[in-house]
Design an enzyme around this catalytic site. Structure first.
Site, short mmCIF file in Angstrom:
data_model
loop_
_atom_site.label_atom_id
_atom_site.label_comp_id
_atom_site.label_asym_id
_atom_site.label_seq_id
_atom_site.Cartn_x
_atom_site.Cartn_y
_atom_site.Cartn_z
N ARG A 34 0.95 -1.12 0.07
CA ARG A 34 0.06 0.05 -0.02
C ARG A 34 0.79 1.23 0.11
O ARG A 34 1.98 1.21 0.25
CB ARG A 34 -0.99 0.03 1.03
CG ARG A 34 -0.07 0.07 2.65
CD ARG A 34 -1.05 0.11 3.72
NE ARG A 34 -0.58 -0.09 4.98
CZ ARG A 34 -1.14 -0.23 6.22
NH1 ARG A 34 -2.41 -0.20 6.16
NH2 ARG A 34 -0.45 -0.43 7.28
N CYS A 67 3.22 8.85 -5.22
CA CYS A 67 4.14 9.78 -5.00
C CYS A 67 3.08 11.14 -4.68
O CYS A 67 2.31 11.34 -5.51
CB CYS A 67 5.19 10.23 -6.15
SG CYS A 67 5.77 11.84 -5.99
N GLU A 80 -3.31 7.39 7.35
CA GLU A 80 -1.88 7.41 7.67
C GLU A 80 -0.83 7.85 6.82
O GLU A 80 0.03 7.08 6.35
CB GLU A 80 -1.31 6.33 8.54
CG GLU A 80 -2.21 5.75 9.65
CD GLU A 80 -1.45 4.32 10.27
OE1 GLU A 80 -0.75 3.74 9.56
OE2 GLU A 80 -1.46 4.21 11.65
N GLU A 127 -7.53 4.21 15.77
CA GLU A 127 -7.17 2.79 15.67
C GLU A 127 -6.50 2.67 16.88
O GLU A 127 -5.49 3.06 17.23
CB GLU A 127 -6.23 2.19 14.63
CG GLU A 127 -6.78 2.85 13.12
CD GLU A 127 -5.79 2.25 12.12
OE1 GLU A 127 -4.84 1.66 12.49
OE2 GLU A 127 -6.01 2.54 10.83
N MET A 179 -1.78 -12.10 11.25
CA MET A 179 -1.36 -12.20 12.47
C MET A 179 -1.61 -11.12 13.47
O MET A 179 -0.95 -10.77 14.51
CB MET A 179 0.08 -12.59 12.63
CG MET A 179 0.38 -13.84 11.88
SD MET A 179 1.78 -14.50 12.21
CE MET A 179 1.52 -15.32 13.74
N HIS A 180 -2.56 -10.20 12.91
CA HIS A 180 -3.02 -8.90 13.75
C HIS A 180 -4.30 -9.25 14.64
O HIS A 180 -5.17 -9.41 14.03
CB HIS A 180 -3.15 -7.75 12.81
CG HIS A 180 -3.27 -6.49 13.55
ND1 HIS A 180 -4.20 -6.20 14.39
CD2 HIS A 180 -2.38 -5.42 13.46
CE1 HIS A 180 -3.96 -4.83 14.90
NE2 HIS A 180 -2.92 -4.22 14.40
C1 GAL Z 1 -2.06 0.88 11.13
C2 GAL Z 1 -2.88 1.15 9.68
C3 GAL Z 1 -3.72 -0.22 9.76
C4 GAL Z 1 -3.22 -1.21 10.04
C5 GAL Z 1 -2.69 -1.16 11.25
C6 GAL Z 1 -2.00 -2.37 11.70
O1 GAL Z 1 -0.91 1.55 10.86
O2 GAL Z 1 -3.44 2.27 9.67
O3 GAL Z 1 -4.39 -0.25 8.28
O4 GAL Z 1 -2.19 -1.51 9.15
O5 GAL Z 1 -1.52 -0.40 11.40
O6 GAL Z 1 -1.47 -2.45 13.16
#
Ligand code: GAL
Length: 638
Positions: free
Chosen positions: A105, A109, A144, A321, A371-372
Site C-alpha cells: 500500500r 508519490c 496514515e 485505531e 497475525m494482527h
Molecule cells: C495501522 C494502519 C492499519 C493497520 C494497522 C495494523 O498503521 O492504519 O491499516 O495496518 O496499522 O496495526
C-alpha cells in the site's frame, strides 16, 4: 463532551451474510462508530471508470440501521493495480532512486499530477454519493500519511514540483524566481554549488557526500507542503458536498510532515495507537525498559501523542485505531496484560479523546495482517479485547460527559525543528523527538498534566512552558517566550539556525533578557556522559555557555551548563532523566505548581472534573490513592 467507542471494519473482507450479525454484535458491545472503506478502491472501481457502489450502499445501510455511525475513508492510500498501468510513473521513489512497487500500500508519490487528479475524481464520486447520507457521520482522508516512510519521494514528478516550490520561495524575475537569492541564502559559493537556473536543481539524494543542509531542509519543507496540499484537495471536495466532520488518522512518532499545518484544514485530529508495537519499534526504550513494559507499552509514549494530537485537532481528537491484542509488525509481538486494552482506552479519554475505535473488528485470515488481533478471532468468537471494550462501554455510561481544561504546563513541539535535527544531528542517535519525549517524561514523572502546543500558540495562562531543542525559532516566538510570564525552559540548540540553516549572528540563542551565548557545541559518545555537580549528567550533547546570566547547573569542573535570568532558563545540553528532573522540579517550585513523586510506571492525568491514576507497571504499587494493581485505572471526581 460525550466519550464514545467504535471499531474499524472491512465489509469487503467478509461475506455479506455476516454484516448484519457483525453490526448487531458491535452495538451490543457498546460501540457507536464504525470506520470503513479506506482501502476499498479495487472494489469500488474494479476497472477504470466502472463503479460498483452496490456493496458499499448495502454495508452503510446495514451498519446504520443497526444504530452505528459510519466514518467513511477515502481509498487513496491503496491505488488499485490498474492505476499503475494508467500512470506508470506515479510510484514514489526512494532515496536510492528505486521506485517502490505495487503489492502492499501507499505506493504513490504526493507530487504526481496524474495520481492527484485520480484522487480528486474518486473523492468527488464518493462525496457526491454519500455526502448527505443519513448514516454518514464523519470522513477520514486517506490513511496514515507518511506510513512506511512515504513522505519523501525522489521521483521525476517530485523534482519538477520542488523546482516550482523553490521559485515561489525565492521570488523575483516574474515566475522564474531569483536564483541569485537562492544561491546566497543556501551559501552555494561553498564547493562551487552555485546554480544558474532553478531547472538545474536536483533533489538532495544520491549526492557524493552529504548535500548542503539548506538544500536538504528546503526539500523537507517542500515534502511537508505536498502532503498538506494532497490532503487539502480532498477536503475541499468533501466540504462542498457534506457537512460531516473530516478527520485524518495520524501515526506515532511520525514527523516527516507538519501535522499542525495539515490539521488546520481538518475538523478533528485522530491517531493510531499501538502501545506494544511502538515500545519495540519507536519509543526509543532501553532493552531493560522494553522487557519491563513489554505487555503494557511505554507509560509516556501514548500520552504524549494524545496531548500532541489534541493540539493538532485544536481540542478535538480521537484514537482512530486502538491496539486490541498482538500486532503483526513489530520485532516482537506480545499480548497485552489483561486490563491494558481497558487502560489504554481510559487513558485516551483522560487526555480528552472524544472517541476510541479498536482496530480491527475481526482478525483477517488472509493477507499481510493475518497475525494482527481484532476484537473477534478469525472464527468470529470473542477475542479477549472485546470484553475489555464492553467493560469500558459500561463504565462510560456511568461516567457521563466531561469538559476539557487547560493544563498548567505547556510543551512546544515544532516539526520544522525536527527536520533541522535530522538534517544536521551532529551526533549519532540524536533526535528532536527523543529530546522532547525526555522532557515530557520528566514532567509526567512528577504527576504533571501537559498541553503540547505548536510554536505559534498563545502561551497565556501557562505557569510553565518548555521549548526544548527548537533549532528554528523566529523572533516572534523568542519574544513570546520571554514575555509570557511563565517559568520557561529553552535549549539545547535553541534558535541556532536561520530559515536556510545558516548560523545566525549575533550567536544563538540571542534571547531577549537573557545574557547567555553559546560559544561552542559538541556531541558526545553515548558512553561519555558529562556528570553535573549535584546530580544528573549531560548525554549526547553539550554547549559552552558564556554570559553573565546566573548559572543554575554546572558540570563537576564548574563549567556552566544552564543559565537563568528571571523566569527564562537556557539549558546548554541534553540532560539525562536526573538532570531534567532537577530542572523541572525547580521550575515547578518557582511557578508554584504542585508536583508528586510517583512510583515508576504510575501516571496521573487531570481533566478538570476528574483525576485519573494509571499503573503501567507489571507489579502492584502503593501510592497516594492506595494500592494499584497492574493495569489499574482509578478515576477520582475532583
Ligand atoms: C495501522 C494502519 C492499519 C493497520 C494497522 C495494523 O498503521 O492504519 O491499516 O495496518 O496499522 O496495526
Amino acid at each position: 463532551m460525550n466519550r464514545t467507542l467504535g471499531c474499524c471494519y472491512y465489509p469487503e473482507h467478509w461475506p455479506e451474510e455476516v454484516w448484519a450479525e457483525d453490526a448487531r454484535r458491535m452495538v451490543e458491545a457498546g460501540l457507536t462508530w464504525v470506520r470503513i472503506g479506506e482501502f476499498a478502491w479495487s472494489r469500488l472501481e474494479p476497472e477504470p471508470g466502472r463503479l460498483d457502489w452496490g456493496w458499499l450502499d448495502r454495508a452503510i445501510d446495514i451498519l446504520g440501521a443497526a444504530g452505528l455511525r459510519v466514518v467513511l475513508g477515502t481509498p487513496t492510500a491503496t491505488p488499485p493495480r490498474w492505476m499503475l498501468t494508467r500512470h506508470p510513473d506515479m510510484l514514489a521513489v526512494d532515496a536510492e532512486g528505486r521506485p517502490r512497487r505495487f503489492g502492499s500500500r501507499r505506493h504513490y508519490c504526493f507530487s504526481h499530477p496524474g495520481y492527484i487528479e485520480e484522487c480528486r475524481r474518486i473523492v468527488t464520486l464518493l462525496a457526491d454519493r454519500y455526502g448527505r447520507h443519513p448514516h454518514l457521520a464523519a470522513w477520514q482522508t486517506d490513511n496514515e500519511y507518511g506510513c512506511h516512510d512515504t513522505v519523501l519521494s525522489y521521483s521525476d514528478a517530485a523534482r519538477e514540483a520542488f523546482r516550482d516550490w523553490l521559485r515561489a520561495r525565492y521570488p523575483g524575475g516574474g515566475n522564474d524566481g531569483d536564483i541569485a537569492a537562492l544561491n546566497a541564502a543556501w551559501g552555494n559559493v561553498f564547493w562551487s554549488m552555485e546554480y544558474g537556473d532553478f531547472d538545474e536543481i536536483d533533489l538532495p539524494n544520491l549526492t557524493v557526500t552529504e548535500p548542503n543542509p539548506a538544500h536538504a531542509l528546503a526539500f523537507r519543507r517542500f515534502a511537508s507542503d505536498r502532503v498538506a496540499a494532497f490532503n487539502r484537495a480532498q477536503v475541499e471536495i468533501i466540504r462542498a458536498r457534506s457537512d460531516a466532520p473530516i478527520v485524518h488518522n495520524y501515526m506515532g512518532r511520525e514527523t516527516a510532515f507538519d501535522h499542525f499545518a495539515l490539521g488546520a484544514d481538518l475538523d478533528i485530529a485522530s491517531w493510531d495507537s499501538y502501545p506494544l508495537g511502538f515500545l519495540e519499534d519507536r519509543a526509543g526504550a532501553s532493552a531493560e525498559r522494553q522487557l519491563r513494559y513489554m505487555r503494557q507499552g511505554d507509560p509516556d509514549f501514548q500520552a504524549f501523542h494524545h496531548d500532541l494530537y489534541r493540539a493538532v485537532g485544536r481540542g478535538r481528537w480521537w484514537v482512530m485505531e486502538q491496539q486490541p491484542g498482538p500486532v503483526n509488525w513489530a520485532p516482537y509481538n506480545p499480548a497485552p496484560l489483561p486490563g491494558m486494552v481497558r487502560l489504554w482506552t481510559w487513558e485516551a479519554f483522560a487526555h480528552g479523546a472524544e472517541a476510541v475505535l479498536y482496530f480491527r473488528w475481526r482478525q483477517a485470515p488472509f493477507a499481510q495482517e493475518q497475525m494482527h488481533a481484532g476484537l473477534l478471532r478469525p472464527d468470529s468468537a470473542d477475542a479477549p479485547a472485546l470484553a475489555e471494550a464492553r467493560a469500558v462501554a459500561g463504565e462510560l455510561a456511568e461516567a457521563g460527559a466531561v469538559a476539557p481544561v487547560q493544563a498548567p504546563v505547556a510543551l512546544i513541539f515544532d516539526y520544522a525543528s525536527s527536520w533541522a535535527w535530522e538534517v544536521q544531528p551532529h551526533g549519532a542517535g540524536l533526535s528532536y523527538f527523543g529530546l522532547v519525549l525526555d522532557h515530557y517524561r520528566a514532567l509526567r514523572r512528577l504527576g504533571l498534566s501537559v498541553d503540547v502546543l505548536p510554536p505559534d500558540a498563545f502561551l497565556d495562562g501557562y505557569r510553565m512552558v518548555l521549548a526544548p531543542g527548537l533549532i528554528l525559532m523566529d523572533e516572534a516566538l523568542k519574544d513570546r517566550l520571554a514575555a509570557c510570564g511563565a517559568e520557561v525552559l529553552v535549549g539545547p540548540r535553541a534558535a541556532c539556525r536561520g530559515p536556510d540553516m545558516g548560523i545566525p549572528l549575533p550567536l544563538p540563542p540571542a534571547l531577549p533578557g537573557l545574557d547567555a551565548t553559546v560559544t561552542r557545541v559538541e556531541s558526545l559518545r553515548p558512553d561519555a556522559p558529562v556528570p553535573l555537580s549535584g546530580g544528573g549528567a549531560l548525554t549526547g550533547w553539550r554547549e559552552d555557555l558564556a554570559g553573565a546570566a546566573e548559572v543554575v547547573l554546572s558540570d563537576e569542573g564548574g563549567g556552566p551548563v544552564a543559565r537563568r535570568s528571571g523566569g527564562l532558563t537556557y539549558m546548554g545540553g541534553w540532560g539525562d532523566a536526573a538532570a531534567l528532573a532537577r530542572l523541572v522540579r525547580g521550575m515547578a517550585e518557582r511557578a508554584g505548581v504542585p508536583v508528586r513523586d510517583l512510583p515508576p510506571g504510575v501516571r496521573v492525568r487531570e481533566t478538570g472534573a476528574e483525576r485519573f491514576w494509571f499503573n503501567h507497571g507489571p507489579e502492584s504499587v502503593d501510592c497516594d490513592i492506595g494500592m494499584l494493581p497492574p493495569a489499574a485505572v482509578v478515576r477520582e471526581g475532583l
